[in-house]
Design a protein around this motif. Structure first.
Motif, PDB file in Angstrom:
ATOM      1  N   PHE A 498       0.828  -1.215   0.000  1.00 54.73           N
ATOM      2  CA  PHE A 498       0.000   0.000   0.000  1.00 54.73           C
ATOM      3  C   PHE A 498       0.861   1.263   0.000  1.00 54.73           C
ATOM      4  CE2 PHE A 498      -2.063   3.503   2.226  1.00 54.73           C
ATOM      5  CZ  PHE A 498      -3.193   3.673   1.443  1.00 54.73           C
ATOM      6  N   LEU A 499       1.731   1.411   0.973  1.00 50.92           N
ATOM      7  CA  LEU A 499       2.548   2.626   1.054  1.00 50.92           C
ATOM      8  C   LEU A 499       3.509   2.755  -0.129  1.00 50.92           C
ATOM      9  CD1 LEU A 499       3.265   2.841   4.889  1.00 50.92           C
ATOM     10  CD2 LEU A 499       1.816   4.347   3.520  1.00 50.92           C
ATOM     11  N   PRO A 500       4.212   1.673  -0.516  1.00 49.26           N
ATOM     12  CA  PRO A 500       5.074   1.817  -1.705  1.00 49.26           C
ATOM     13  C   PRO A 500       4.317   2.269  -2.948  1.00 49.26           C
ATOM     14  CG  PRO A 500       5.678  -0.159  -0.516  1.00 49.26           C
ATOM     15  CD  PRO A 500       4.444   0.372   0.148  1.00 49.26           C
ATOM     16  N   LEU A 501       3.144   1.678  -3.204  1.00 45.58           N
ATOM     17  CA  LEU A 501       2.397   2.057  -4.403  1.00 45.58           C
ATOM     18  C   LEU A 501       1.825   3.473  -4.288  1.00 45.58           C
ATOM     19  CD1 LEU A 501       0.685  -1.303  -5.364  1.00 45.58           C
ATOM     20  CD2 LEU A 501       2.176   0.074  -6.826  1.00 45.58           C
ATOM     21  N   GLN A 502       1.451   3.891  -3.083  1.00 43.00           N
ATOM     22  CA  GLN A 502       1.011   5.269  -2.900  1.00 43.00           C
ATOM     23  C   GLN A 502       2.148   6.235  -3.240  1.00 43.00           C
ATOM     24  OE1 GLN A 502      -2.031   6.825  -1.753  1.00 43.00           O
ATOM     25  NE2 GLN A 502      -2.883   4.840  -2.326  1.00 43.00           N
ATOM     26  N   ARG A 503       3.341   5.945  -2.724  1.00 40.79           N
ATOM     27  CA  ARG A 503       4.467   6.844  -2.969  1.00 40.79           C
ATOM     28  C   ARG A 503       4.941   6.784  -4.420  1.00 40.79           C
ATOM     29  NH1 ARG A 503       5.954   5.657   2.785  1.00 40.79           N
ATOM     30  NH2 ARG A 503       6.845   3.655   2.129  1.00 40.79           N
ATOM     31  N   ILE A 504       5.097   5.587  -4.955  1.00 39.76           N
ATOM     32  CA  ILE A 504       5.563   5.460  -6.342  1.00 39.76           C
ATOM     33  C   ILE A 504       4.518   6.030  -7.300  1.00 39.76           C
ATOM     34  CG2 ILE A 504       6.245   3.838  -8.147  1.00 39.76           C
ATOM     35  CD1 ILE A 504       8.295   4.298  -5.848  1.00 39.76           C
ATOM     36  N   GLY A 505       3.253   5.888  -6.954  1.00 42.37           N
ATOM     37  CA  GLY A 505       2.202   6.467  -7.796  1.00 42.37           C
ATOM     38  C   GLY A 505       2.327   7.969  -7.931  1.00 42.37           C
ATOM     39  N   THR A 506       2.712   8.638  -6.854  1.00 42.75           N
ATOM     40  CA  THR A 506       2.855  10.102  -6.938  1.00 42.75           C
ATOM     41  C   THR A 506       4.101  10.526  -7.706  1.00 42.75           C
ATOM     42  OG1 THR A 506       4.122  10.339  -4.879  1.00 42.75           O
ATOM     43  CG2 THR A 506       1.709  10.362  -4.702  1.00 42.75           C
ATOM     44  N   THR A 507       5.017   9.599  -7.961  1.00 41.00           N
ATOM     45  CA  THR A 507       6.188   9.945  -8.776  1.00 41.00           C
ATOM     46  C   THR A 507       5.899   9.818 -10.263  1.00 41.00           C
ATOM     47  OG1 THR A 507       7.105   7.696  -8.900  1.00 41.00           O
ATOM     48  CG2 THR A 507       7.691   9.020  -6.965  1.00 41.00           C
ATOM     49  N   GLY A 508       4.851   9.057 -10.609  1.00 40.88           N
ATOM     50  CA  GLY A 508       4.523   8.822 -12.013  1.00 40.88           C
ATOM     51  C   GLY A 508       5.276   7.672 -12.639  1.00 40.88           C
ATOM     52  N   ILE A 509       6.180   7.026 -11.897  1.00 41.44           N
ATOM     53  CA  ILE A 509       6.936   5.912 -12.479  1.00 41.44           C
ATOM     54  C   ILE A 509       6.006   4.753 -12.824  1.00 41.44           C
ATOM     55  CG2 ILE A 509       8.715   4.177 -12.009  1.00 41.44           C
ATOM     56  CD1 ILE A 509      10.192   6.289 -10.372  1.00 41.44           C
ATOM     57  N   LEU A 510       5.054   4.492 -11.956  1.00 44.40           N
ATOM     58  CA  LEU A 510       3.951   3.579 -12.278  1.00 44.40           C
ATOM     59  C   LEU A 510       2.665   4.381 -12.246  1.00 44.40           C
ATOM     60  CD1 LEU A 510       4.773   0.317 -10.256  1.00 44.40           C
ATOM     61  CD2 LEU A 510       5.053   0.701 -12.712  1.00 44.40           C
ATOM     62  N   LYS A 511       1.945   4.390 -13.338  1.00 46.18           N
ATOM     63  CA  LYS A 511       0.705   5.150 -13.422  1.00 46.18           C
ATOM     64  C   LYS A 511      -0.490   4.211 -13.303  1.00 46.18           C
ATOM     65  CE  LYS A 511       2.382   8.986 -16.290  1.00 46.18           C
ATOM     66  NZ  LYS A 511       3.774   8.591 -16.507  1.00 46.18           N
ATOM     67  N   GLY A 512      -1.567   4.747 -12.765  1.00 46.04           N
ATOM     68  CA  GLY A 512      -2.801   3.988 -12.698  1.00 46.04           C
ATOM     69  C   GLY A 512      -3.606   4.150 -13.975  1.00 46.04           C
ATOM     70  N   GLU A 513      -4.714   3.431 -14.034  1.00 44.96           N
ATOM     71  CA  GLU A 513      -5.653   3.571 -15.153  1.00 44.96           C
ATOM     72  C   GLU A 513      -6.952   4.143 -14.605  1.00 44.96           C
ATOM     73  OE1 GLU A 513      -7.662   1.043 -18.830  1.00 44.96           O
ATOM     74  OE2 GLU A 513      -6.878  -0.030 -17.081  1.00 44.96           O
ATOM     75  N   ALA A 514      -7.307   5.333 -15.074  1.00 46.61           N
ATOM     76  CA  ALA A 514      -8.513   6.013 -14.613  1.00 46.61           C
ATOM     77  C   ALA A 514      -9.712   5.527 -15.429  1.00 46.61           C
ATOM     78  CB  ALA A 514      -8.349   7.524 -14.759  1.00 46.61           C
ATOM     79  N   LYS A 515     -10.745   5.024 -14.739  1.00 48.72           N
ATOM     80  CA  LYS A 515     -11.875   4.421 -15.444  1.00 48.72           C
ATOM     81  C   LYS A 515     -13.202   4.783 -14.779  1.00 48.72           C
ATOM     82  CE  LYS A 515     -11.545   0.359 -17.295  1.00 48.72           C
ATOM     83  NZ  LYS A 515     -11.414  -1.095 -17.563  1.00 48.72           N
ATOM     84  N   ASN A 516     -14.201   4.979 -15.616  1.00 51.33           N
ATOM     85  CA  ASN A 516     -15.591   5.078 -15.156  1.00 51.33           C
ATOM     86  C   ASN A 516     -16.326   3.843 -15.641  1.00 51.33           C
ATOM     87  OD1 ASN A 516     -18.500   6.074 -16.453  1.00 51.33           O
ATOM     88  ND2 ASN A 516     -18.213   6.538 -14.294  1.00 51.33           N
ATOM     89  N   ILE A 517     -16.989   3.146 -14.726  1.00 53.02           N
ATOM     90  CA  ILE A 517     -17.735   1.932 -15.072  1.00 53.02           C
ATOM     91  C   ILE A 517     -19.150   2.091 -14.537  1.00 53.02           C
ATOM     92  CG2 ILE A 517     -17.835  -0.578 -14.896  1.00 53.02           C
ATOM     93  CD1 ILE A 517     -14.847  -0.533 -14.209  1.00 53.02           C
TER      94      ILE A 517
END
Length: 635
Positions: A498-517
């Motif tokens: 959880f914490l690693p992905l929260q921090r790495i997510g804010t760096t942009g190195i790993l990006k999420g996929e924004a979706k509306n379903i």
């Protein structure tokens, strides 16, 4: 002792009549952070600031804390059911504990979290009472405020007495942004022009039209044998309510199917036989713009909305037969049983150092500014605007449940452009009118308040204005407080990643996929998916020359992941850049084993969760490159 001494001052000097006070006689106290307005944001701002070790004071006009959560009677939470962030999650868990679990608050169909307003207020008061650096002053209002060399000097009025409060930082937690106006912060009211915000769905021209407000009412089931009907209101007219549910209105008149009336009434069914009446379809939504009115004008205008709700209640009781449901006499500390305040959906919106538009929200990874890197509060509710009560509603853009993904609100929306030592919270943050349709919801306002308190505390501790506080410093404080920075709906909070992905997510190195379903809004980080060459090349484009990566496969191997960490270490002069791959592998194996993650062979692929964990611990990119309020790397 600080809390006790302030209260003693208020009690002792309360014996003196305000008319006899001279300036020298006004009792004075000092606090690091002054929060004016104890609503959903203001309450949490005071709590968070106090938890971080600075003195804080909340000044609230009513006897209750919580604003729309409690005092307005809107005790049905919209959204953030998957985003278990910070103080919102603490509040939710406290409700679960009170009602015996999650099922105990699923009493109506509008929400997964419904509760009695008085229970919510008790919980918030308990949150505040345990903080020995927090003082809550109820039934008091701001009279004057002025800037000083060391912060702000405010004068509050309580029980006919004036009190001076010197504060290093002031937070506006009012429902309508009244303090921001009083100190001269520029702001917008109403709809923005599409040419100002770049939002294609905004109107051609700006206007001052805001969302409908609602004077909610909480009804109590007095038993089918009891007639709890109110007297017929003066000027009663049932016609606005005929389409509130099936049976009194031809469905072709409104072009939609109407719900069964019993089903409609269960919309806001609360625990223990109470019903929240806050119904938007030919119900008690009411168009009224009180934002620029003075206190007396507002008081008179708000009575119109209350009278409208009385008319609607009389209709429910007499025309639809719900005579056993009457105004609850044991919820609010008011003579008429109504909530303490109306439910304001929209207020002033300040001109902040960042304006968050629906473009930023809907496509966060495609904008020129990477505002997602500065996230401090998360939300997942659709853009929901209430305009049915506006006389010319048909001429307005259709913004009811406009589809968006889950999102992160940028830190810069809380900070005015040109006013130092001041933070804005609640619904008056720097967002477009369209975005206000989702950031106005209760969990988001709770989290805005928590971020405001964290920002204020760090500003005090470092003796700088909020605009000079580092983005990563605020984000670190929020992560330490159990809050989300990134709105990942597929990442459990108890995950070791959880914490690693929260921090790495804010760096942009790993990006999420924004979706509306459909009705749901998500951002997926796909923690169990494998790291791909395409995703990694894209994420590292702002970090290193892509030619240096030399990734060969569609799916990146364990050895390639370690090579990337080594290359980044060399690029940014970090220790990991000076180590051999064999040494890095031993360290990486040890980290993954400690986190109960699989330790792959060099040729094997790696999950995004594992890669984020290794990046976070071996390189720490979250810390080595700071960002400004636009999300731009500054070192």
């Amino acid at each position: 002792m600080k809390k006790y001494s302030i209260l003693v001052v208020l009690v002792v000097f309360g014996l003196v009549n305000s008319e006899a006070q001279t300036k020298a006689e006004i009792p004075t106290t000092n606090t690091d952070v002054l929060v004016i307005g104890g609503g959903a944001s203001g309450t949490m701002a005071g709590i968070q600031a106090a938890r971080m070790g600075v003195s804080a004071m909340i000044v609230e006009e009513t006897p209750w804390l919580g604003g729309m959560l409690t005092s307005a009677g809107v005790s049905a939470i919209d959204g953030n059911y998957r985003l278990h962030s910070g103080l919102w999650e603490e509040f939710r868990q406290s409700l679960y504990q009170h009602y015996g679990g999650a099922e105990g608050v699923k009493t109506g169909w509008v929400s997964n979290v419904l509760f009695e307003p008085q229970v919510g207020e008790k919980i918030l008061s308990q949150f505040a009472e345990v903080e020995n650096k927090l003082t809550v002053v109820r039934e008091a209002r701001l009279e004057n405020i002025k800037k000083t060399n060391t912060g702000w000097e405010s004068v509050i009025l309580r029980d006919g007495m004036r009190y001076r409060i010197n504060a290093r930082i002031v937070i506006d937690g009012t429902e309508l942004g009244d303090v921001a106006k009083q100190v001269g912060i520029t702001y917008d009211i109403g709809m923005d022009s599409k040419y100002e915000t770049g939002e294609a769905i905004a109107p051609e021209k700006s206007n001052d039209i805001i969302q409908d407000l609602t004077y909610a009412v909480i009804l109590k089931d007095y038993g089918t044998w009891v007639d709890a009907s109110i007297p017929r209101p003066d000027g009663y007219d049932p016609s606005p309510f005929l389409c509130t549910c099936a049976g009194k209105c031809a469905e072709d008149k409104i072009g939609r199917k109407l719900w069964d009336c019993d089903f409609m009434m269960k919309y806001g069914k609360l625990p223990n036989g109470y019903y929240m009446i806050n119904w938007p379809i030919s119900g008690n939504d009411y168009y009224l713009n009180t934002i620029e009115m003075d206190r007396e004008e507002r008081k008179e205008a708000i009575q119109e909305a209350k009278n409208y709700t009385l008319n609607y209640l009389y209709y429910l009781q007499t025309e639809l037969g719900y005579k056993h449901l009457g105004i609850a006499d044991d919820v609010f500390p008011t003579t008429d049983g109504f909530p303490l305040i109306p439910y304001y959906r929209e207020s002033r919106r300040i001109k902040g150092i960042v304006q968050f538009t629906v473009n930023d929200l809907a496509k966060p990874f495609e904008q020129e500014t990477a505002l997602y890197r500065t996230g401090i509060a998360v939300g997942d509710y659709p853009v929901d605007h209430h305009h049915q009560a506006y006389p010319e509603a048909a001429s307005l853009p259709e913004l009811h449940f406009y589809p968006v993904p889950s999102y992160s609100l940028p830190l810069g929306t809380l900070i005015p452009k040109e006013t130092d030592d001041f933070i804005v919270a609640e619904k008056s943050i720097s967002v477009s009118n369209i975005v206000n349709g989702t950031t106005r919801l209760q969990p988001v306002c709770i989290l805005i308040g928590q971020a405001s308190g964290a920002l204020a505390a760090i500003a005090v501790q470092t003796n700088v204005s909020p605009s000079k506080v580092g983005v990563r410093d605020v984000q670190n404080a929020l992560l330490n407080a159990g809050a989300y920075l990134m709105p990942y709906s597929d990442l459990e909070k108890n995950s070791t990643a959880f914490l690693p992905l929260q921090r790495i997510g804010t760096t942009g190195i790993l990006k999420g996929e924004a979706k509306n379903i459909g009705w749901e809004n998500h951002t997926y980080i796909y923690p169990d998916s494998l790291v791909s060459r395409l995703a990694l090349s894209d994420g590292l484009s702002d970090w290193i020359n892509p030619e240096k990566l030399k990734l060969k496969r569609g799916i990146v191997s364990y050895q390639e992941c370690l090579t990337v960490i080594q290359l980044l270490g060399k690029e940014y002069n970090q220790t990991c850049g000076k180590k051999s791959l064999s040494r890095l592998k031993k360290e990486a194996d040890s980290i993954l084993k400690a986190k109960s993650m699989a330790t792959p062979l060099l040729q094997d692929s790696v999950s995004r969760a594992a890669f984020a964990t290794l990046l976070d611990e071996m390189l720490n990119p979250f810390e080595i490159r700071q960002v400004d309020h636009l999300g731009k790397f500054i070192n």
